[in-house]
Motif scaffolding. Structure first.
Motif, PDB file in Angstrom:
ATOM      1  N   LEU A  76     -39.642 -15.164 -50.405  1.00  0.00           N
ATOM      2  CA  LEU A  76     -39.925 -16.203 -49.412  1.00  0.00           C
ATOM      3  C   LEU A  76     -40.665 -17.371 -50.041  1.00  0.00           C
ATOM      4  CD1 LEU A  76     -40.919 -13.739 -46.574  1.00  0.00           C
ATOM      5  CD2 LEU A  76     -38.852 -15.135 -46.656  1.00  0.00           C
ATOM      6  N   GLY A  77     -41.510 -17.065 -51.045  1.00  0.00           N
ATOM      7  CA  GLY A  77     -42.169 -18.143 -51.779  1.00  0.00           C
ATOM      8  C   GLY A  77     -41.154 -18.983 -52.545  1.00  0.00           C
ATOM      9  N   LEU A  78     -40.120 -18.315 -53.143  1.00  0.00           N
ATOM     10  CA  LEU A  78     -39.050 -19.070 -53.815  1.00  0.00           C
ATOM     11  C   LEU A  78     -38.330 -19.983 -52.819  1.00  0.00           C
ATOM     12  CD1 LEU A  78     -37.394 -16.357 -56.098  1.00  0.00           C
ATOM     13  CD2 LEU A  78     -38.860 -18.233 -56.810  1.00  0.00           C
ATOM     14  N   ALA A  79     -38.058 -19.436 -51.637  1.00  0.00           N
ATOM     15  CA  ALA A  79     -37.386 -20.253 -50.619  1.00  0.00           C
ATOM     16  C   ALA A  79     -38.250 -21.436 -50.218  1.00  0.00           C
ATOM     17  CB  ALA A  79     -37.050 -19.387 -49.409  1.00  0.00           C
ATOM     18  N   ALA A  80     -39.558 -21.219 -50.101  1.00  0.00           N
ATOM     19  CA  ALA A  80     -40.444 -22.300 -49.676  1.00  0.00           C
ATOM     20  C   ALA A  80     -40.441 -23.448 -50.665  1.00  0.00           C
ATOM     21  CB  ALA A  80     -41.866 -21.754 -49.496  1.00  0.00           C
ATOM     22  N   VAL A 117     -37.506 -24.541 -44.289  1.00  0.00           N
ATOM     23  CA  VAL A 117     -38.477 -23.456 -44.484  1.00  0.00           C
ATOM     24  C   VAL A 117     -39.142 -23.106 -43.165  1.00  0.00           C
ATOM     25  CG1 VAL A 117     -40.571 -22.763 -45.704  1.00  0.00           C
ATOM     26  CG2 VAL A 117     -38.820 -24.117 -46.879  1.00  0.00           C
ATOM     27  N   GLU A 118     -39.464 -24.095 -42.372  1.00  0.00           N
ATOM     28  CA  GLU A 118     -40.151 -23.829 -41.113  1.00  0.00           C
ATOM     29  C   GLU A 118     -39.255 -23.106 -40.108  1.00  0.00           C
ATOM     30  OE1 GLU A 118     -41.567 -27.633 -39.891  1.00  0.00           O
ATOM     31  OE2 GLU A 118     -43.374 -27.530 -41.140  1.00  0.00           O
ATOM     32  N   ARG A 157     -47.119 -20.456 -55.420  1.00  0.00           N
ATOM     33  CA  ARG A 157     -46.194 -20.636 -56.530  1.00  0.00           C
ATOM     34  C   ARG A 157     -46.581 -19.851 -57.773  1.00  0.00           C
ATOM     35  NH1 ARG A 157     -44.407 -27.032 -56.639  1.00  0.00           N
ATOM     36  NH2 ARG A 157     -43.817 -27.203 -54.454  1.00  0.00           N
ATOM     37  N   GLU A 158     -47.785 -19.342 -57.798  1.00  0.00           N
ATOM     38  CA  GLU A 158     -48.249 -18.658 -59.001  1.00  0.00           C
ATOM     39  C   GLU A 158     -47.385 -17.433 -59.279  1.00  0.00           C
ATOM     40  OE1 GLU A 158     -52.092 -16.099 -59.917  1.00  0.00           O
ATOM     41  OE2 GLU A 158     -52.553 -18.242 -59.727  1.00  0.00           O
ATOM     42  N   GLY A 159     -46.863 -17.360 -60.457  1.00  0.00           N
ATOM     43  CA  GLY A 159     -46.051 -16.217 -60.857  1.00  0.00           C
ATOM     44  C   GLY A 159     -44.607 -16.267 -60.388  1.00  0.00           C
ATOM     45  N   LEU A 160     -44.213 -17.290 -59.631  1.00  0.00           N
ATOM     46  CA  LEU A 160     -42.843 -17.323 -59.131  1.00  0.00           C
ATOM     47  C   LEU A 160     -41.820 -17.531 -60.247  1.00  0.00           C
ATOM     48  CD1 LEU A 160     -42.997 -19.299 -55.764  1.00  0.00           C
ATOM     49  CD2 LEU A 160     -42.846 -16.842 -56.131  1.00  0.00           C
ATOM     50  N   ALA A 177     -28.918 -16.484 -57.319  1.00  0.00           N
ATOM     51  CA  ALA A 177     -28.018 -17.429 -56.649  1.00  0.00           C
ATOM     52  C   ALA A 177     -27.555 -16.896 -55.294  1.00  0.00           C
ATOM     53  CB  ALA A 177     -26.813 -17.725 -57.540  1.00  0.00           C
ATOM     54  N   ALA A 178     -27.188 -15.614 -55.246  1.00  0.00           N
ATOM     55  CA  ALA A 178     -26.687 -15.055 -53.982  1.00  0.00           C
ATOM     56  C   ALA A 178     -27.772 -15.035 -52.912  1.00  0.00           C
ATOM     57  CB  ALA A 178     -26.143 -13.651 -54.222  1.00  0.00           C
ATOM     58  N   VAL A 179     -29.013 -14.672 -53.292  1.00  0.00           N
ATOM     59  CA  VAL A 179     -30.087 -14.627 -52.306  1.00  0.00           C
ATOM     60  C   VAL A 179     -30.429 -16.032 -51.818  1.00  0.00           C
ATOM     61  CG1 VAL A 179     -32.513 -14.042 -51.930  1.00  0.00           C
ATOM     62  CG2 VAL A 179     -31.030 -12.468 -53.182  1.00  0.00           C
ATOM     63  N   LEU A 180     -30.495 -16.990 -52.734  1.00  0.00           N
ATOM     64  CA  LEU A 180     -30.801 -18.358 -52.315  1.00  0.00           C
ATOM     65  C   LEU A 180     -29.711 -18.911 -51.396  1.00  0.00           C
ATOM     66  CD1 LEU A 180     -32.224 -19.893 -55.614  1.00  0.00           C
ATOM     67  CD2 LEU A 180     -33.494 -19.242 -53.556  1.00  0.00           C
ATOM     68  N   ALA A 181     -28.468 -18.556 -51.674  1.00  0.00           N
ATOM     69  CA  ALA A 181     -27.382 -19.019 -50.800  1.00  0.00           C
ATOM     70  C   ALA A 181     -27.547 -18.460 -49.389  1.00  0.00           C
ATOM     71  CB  ALA A 181     -26.029 -18.592 -51.379  1.00  0.00           C
ATOM     72  N   ASP A 182     -27.910 -17.177 -49.288  1.00  0.00           N
ATOM     73  CA  ASP A 182     -28.094 -16.590 -47.955  1.00  0.00           C
ATOM     74  C   ASP A 182     -29.346 -17.115 -47.268  1.00  0.00           C
ATOM     75  OD1 ASP A 182     -25.788 -15.184 -47.746  1.00  0.00           O
ATOM     76  OD2 ASP A 182     -26.606 -13.275 -48.409  1.00  0.00           O
ATOM     77  N   LEU A 183     -30.418 -17.346 -48.030  1.00  0.00           N
ATOM     78  CA  LEU A 183     -31.624 -17.909 -47.425  1.00  0.00           C
ATOM     79  C   LEU A 183     -31.356 -19.327 -46.905  1.00  0.00           C
ATOM     80  CD1 LEU A 183     -34.420 -16.693 -49.895  1.00  0.00           C
ATOM     81  CD2 LEU A 183     -33.820 -15.762 -47.645  1.00  0.00           C
TER      82      LEU A 183
END
Length: 812
Positions: free
Chosen positions: A195-199, A207-208, A147-150, A162-168
């Protein structure tokens, strides 16, 4: 914990194998079948433009592929593929180091795969001699938490967030559609940060499922769910039909419709990722926008109108899910005076939230929502709002809001714009006025007088119950004075357009079962059932509807107008129905109700063969001498004259009178003209017709009347009389030859009648009958007239003889 390790290295030019690389070390338990799956996952291709012999700094800057993949047997693979210094003809080779995770076995420490991104465990060379140490019992994370720096990264990627999170999120579903999501960054480390943001953002189980690699040159052929790529490979990914996010280019213009993703993006931009876990503790779909929006608002994160509406709607459905502190913070956020972009759907959701909290929370907590709702109802014109109860504004809060909004309400109600103002708006203003205790008694008569016709007009625009019906019924239920005034206004309106009122009452069940008389409304409500029961018997329907009024037309003539308008709304009564109406009420009642005009329409609109039309016309002229004038009076007088022509002794000059009345009655109904012309010419063809009337008729040279005379003379009754009554035949010969210098219309018609009607009739007579005709012509006319008949008849006989001789000659 036992994790088998795998090492793989690219093949140098000239090696005997014809493959891209080879496994240099494989731990126990990894079968050859799995190695065949693993090999394409750990492959590597240098980016375009990479130096053939890079310096150390250049080598370190080349992208690394950090990969998490699911294998066919349910096991998984986590590994890193990185460029490494080679020797001889291969100065740059790649080395892959991975660990195999058996099915059902978590990573050491129950960590997520992305946490191993910068693990110090990854090496760039195969152990000496290809001998692996014992299987791993741990896979330590990188030197800093993932999470550091996220936060900083998320803020820097705000336009794409928003668009990337929606697709992830979609890529993490159990069975995602389409190929991988492609994240294009100049540094593959930034793909790992996505991927860290998604996690952090997605639930653990999602996530898994999110398999990925931070770098590949061939996104279209990847079986992973998320892949990283460099900008030069973005075009090929788009051509393959993949969802591509070029985060190293200009920011996107279009936003995502995914409300959850938009809310998550706002949370990240507010540097509050801890809210995701807090939101996941609330009930409901983990990807519903409501729970996350509620937590965001409670923690001061600014959201848009759709997200605020989602928060209010979710909380309205689950008020028990929030404690008192969170409810207070949510209400404070929703009612914040700094918000200036509220939407109608947001106000509707807030209204539902108020309804859910009202009675559950203290009035001091819900008062801001109540104030917000009534302010929007007055200033925003939102007619669909669920208004709070009246006791929501007791005390100083109620006085304050009433002091602000009361004058605005009264000014708009008094403005007289109700004709252009929607019904829902007027209803809303009246409801809010009562809610705030605003006294509008003096304005009420004018308001309802304008509201009544507006109700009918709006309700007629669309089929079915109008949209304002529920709010109107609530208004009438809440305010007795408004109900009394509005029902009275509608009752006064009904005589003018009873059909519209009846149709309105079918769509909106107004409550008028109380002590008000409302005779016209009761009649309008009765007519549908009467028509259903009695069908086409309009006389019976009229009697039943009139009884529903509870008043006699002698006492209240306007009920007569309403009843007639309901039963004969768009058509005139028949002559029989009109006579019934005339007998059922006095002429004074019809005069006061204005229904006499309907009776006139019945007489003038009757078919030409309706016998009672002339009698009705006579009665109407007697009953309404002052009311009937102009064209209608002349037409009725024409019908009355027809009655005299057939049954009585009309005043002399009736031939001219028919013409005069016809001209006054223009445009005359065809049936009335046909009846009048027929009555006139039949009278002129009668044996006892006055000669002066026929003389006036002939001298008029009226083409229409003469044509009617011609038709009547050619009819079978006239022909039969000519054949069987010599005296009548003599009379017709005399008159048809008596006006040789009349106009062209009569001259032509008379000649044709002599030749085509009278001559065949005389030919059919016996010699004795012909002699009687000749004798009658001489006796009633002169000896010269008898000679004329003899010559006329002889010419006919000679014509027959000549035709017989000509026929014999032709046969010879």
């Amino acid at each position: 914990m036992s994790l088998a390790q795998v090492h793989y290295i690219s093949t140098a030019p000239g090696d005997a194998e014809k493959t891209a690389g080879r496994f240099t070390a494989v731990g126990p338990g990894v079968s050859q079948a799995l190695l065949a799956e693993i090999e394409p996952l750990v492959g590597y291709a240098l980016p375009d433009g990479a130096s053939h012999r890079p310096a150390d700094a250049e080598l370190r800057s080349l992208p690394q592929a950090f990969t998490y993949a699911a294998l066919s047997d349910g096991s998984r693979l986590v590994g890193r593929t990185a460029p490494a210094r080679g020797e001889g003809p291969a100065p740059v080779r790649f080395h892959a180091h991975a660990v195999h995770i058996p099915s059902g076995v978590p990573l050491p420490g129950d960590r997520l795969p992305v946490e191993a991104w910068r693990s110090p465990h990854w090496v760039s060379v195969t152990p000496v001699g290809g001998t692996l140490p014992d299987p791993l019992g741990a896979l330590p994370p990188g030197p800093a938490p993932v999470r550091e720096g996220l936060d900083d990264f998320a803020v820097s990627r705000g336009p794409w967030l928003a668009a990337v999170l929606a697709d992830l999120r979609r890529a993490s579903e159990e069975a995602p559609a389409g190929g991988p999501v492609v994240l294009v960054e100049r540094q593959n480390a930034d793909v790992a940060r996505w991927l860290g943001l998604a996690a952090v953002t997605l639930p653990r189980e999602s996530v898994e499922r999110l398999t990925f690699t931070t770098y590949t040159r061939r996104p279209g052929s990847s079986a992973l769910r998320v892949v990283g790529a460099l900008p030069e490979d973005a075009a090929a990914a788009r051509e393959a039909g993949l969802r591509v996010h070029v985060c190293a280019d200009r920011p996107p213009v279009d936003g995502t419709p995914d409300m959850w993703a938009r809310t998550a993006a706002r949370v990240w931009r507010s540097r509050a990722p801890e809210l995701f876990q807090e939101a996941r503790e609330l009930p409901g779909d983990p990807f519903a926008a409501g729970p996350l929006a509620v937590i965001a608002l409670c923690n001061g994160v600014a959201l848009g109108p759709e997200e605020r509406a989602a928060a209010a709607g979710w909380a309205a459905e689950r008020p028990y899910a929030l404690d008192a502190e969170r409810i207070g913070r949510l209400v404070e956020a929703l009612a914040s005076p700094g918000i200036d972009d509220r939407s109608g759907s947001e106000f509707d959701a807030v209204g539902r939230l108020f309804g859910a909290l009202d009675g559950r929370c203290p009035a001091s907590v819900t008062a801001p929502l109540a104030a917000m709702l009534v302010t929007e109802a007055v200033r925003g014109g939102n007619g669909s709002l669920e208004l709070p109860r009246r006791d929501a504004f007791v005390g100083p809060d109620g006085e304050a809001i009433a002091g602000v909004l009361g004058p605005e309400i009264l000014t708009e109600l008094e403005s007289g714009a109700d004709g252009a103002r929607p019904v829902a708006r007027t209803v809303q203003l009246l409801r809010v006025a009562r809610l705030l205790g605003v006294n509008g008694t003096e304005l009420l008569p004018g308001v309802v007088d304008r509201l009544a016709p507006a109700l009918l007009a709006e309700a007629s625009e669309e089929p079915g119950p109008p949209a304002f019906a529920p709010a109107l019924l609530e208004l009438l239920d809440e305010q007795f004075d408004v109900r009394t005034a509005l029902l009275g206004a509608l009752d006064r309106t009904a005589p003018e357009d009873p059909g519209a009122v009846a149709r309105f009452l079918e769509r909106v069940a107004l409550p008028f079962t109380g002590t008000q008389a409302l005779p016209h409304l009761r009649m309008c409500a009765e007519v549908p059932g009467a028509m259903t029961t009695l069908g086409r018997d309009r006389t019976a329907v009229w009697h039943r509807v009139l009884r529903a009024a509870g008043l006699s037309p002698f006492a209240e003539p306007l009920v007569l107008r309403t009843a007639v308008g309901l039963v004969w709304e768009d058509r005139a009564p028949t002559v029989e129905e009109a006579r019934m109406l005339l007998e059922a009420a006095t002429s004074d009642a019809h005069r006061a109700a204005g229904t006499w005009a309907r009776l006139v329409d019945a007489a003038l609109g009757a078919p030409a063969d309706t016998e009672d039309a002339t009698a009705l016309a006579h009665d109407l002229l007697q009953a309404f001498p002052q009311e009937i004038g102009g064209r209608e009076r002349a037409a009725l007088q024409l019908l009355d004259l027809c009655r005299d022509l057939r049954t009585g002794a009309p005043e002399p000059g009736w031939a001219e009178q028919v013409r005069t009345l016809r001209d006054r009655a223009e445009p005359l109904e065809p049936a009335v003209q046909e009846r009048a012309f027929t009555a006139l010419v039949e009278r002129l063809l009668a044996p006892d017709r006055p000669g002066a009337e026929l003389y006036d008729f002939v001298r008029s040279d009226d083409a229409e009347l003469i044509a009617a005379y011609d038709r009547a003379a050619r009819s079978e009754p006239t022909r039969a009389r000519l054949r069987t009554h010599p005296a009548y035949a003599a009379d017709c010969f005399t008159h048809w030859t008596a006006h040789p210098h009349a106009g062209a219309a009569w001259t032509t018609t008379a000649a044709a009648l002599l030749d085509e009607v009278l001559r065949p009739a005389v030919r059919a007579m016996t010699a004795e009958a012909v002699a009687e005709v000749e004798e009658t012509v001489g006796r009633t006319g002169s000896s010269g007239r008898a000679v004329a008949f003899r010559d006329w008849n002889r010419s006919s006989a000679l014509g027959r003889l000549g035709r017989r001789i000509a026929g014999r000659v032709r046969r010879g």
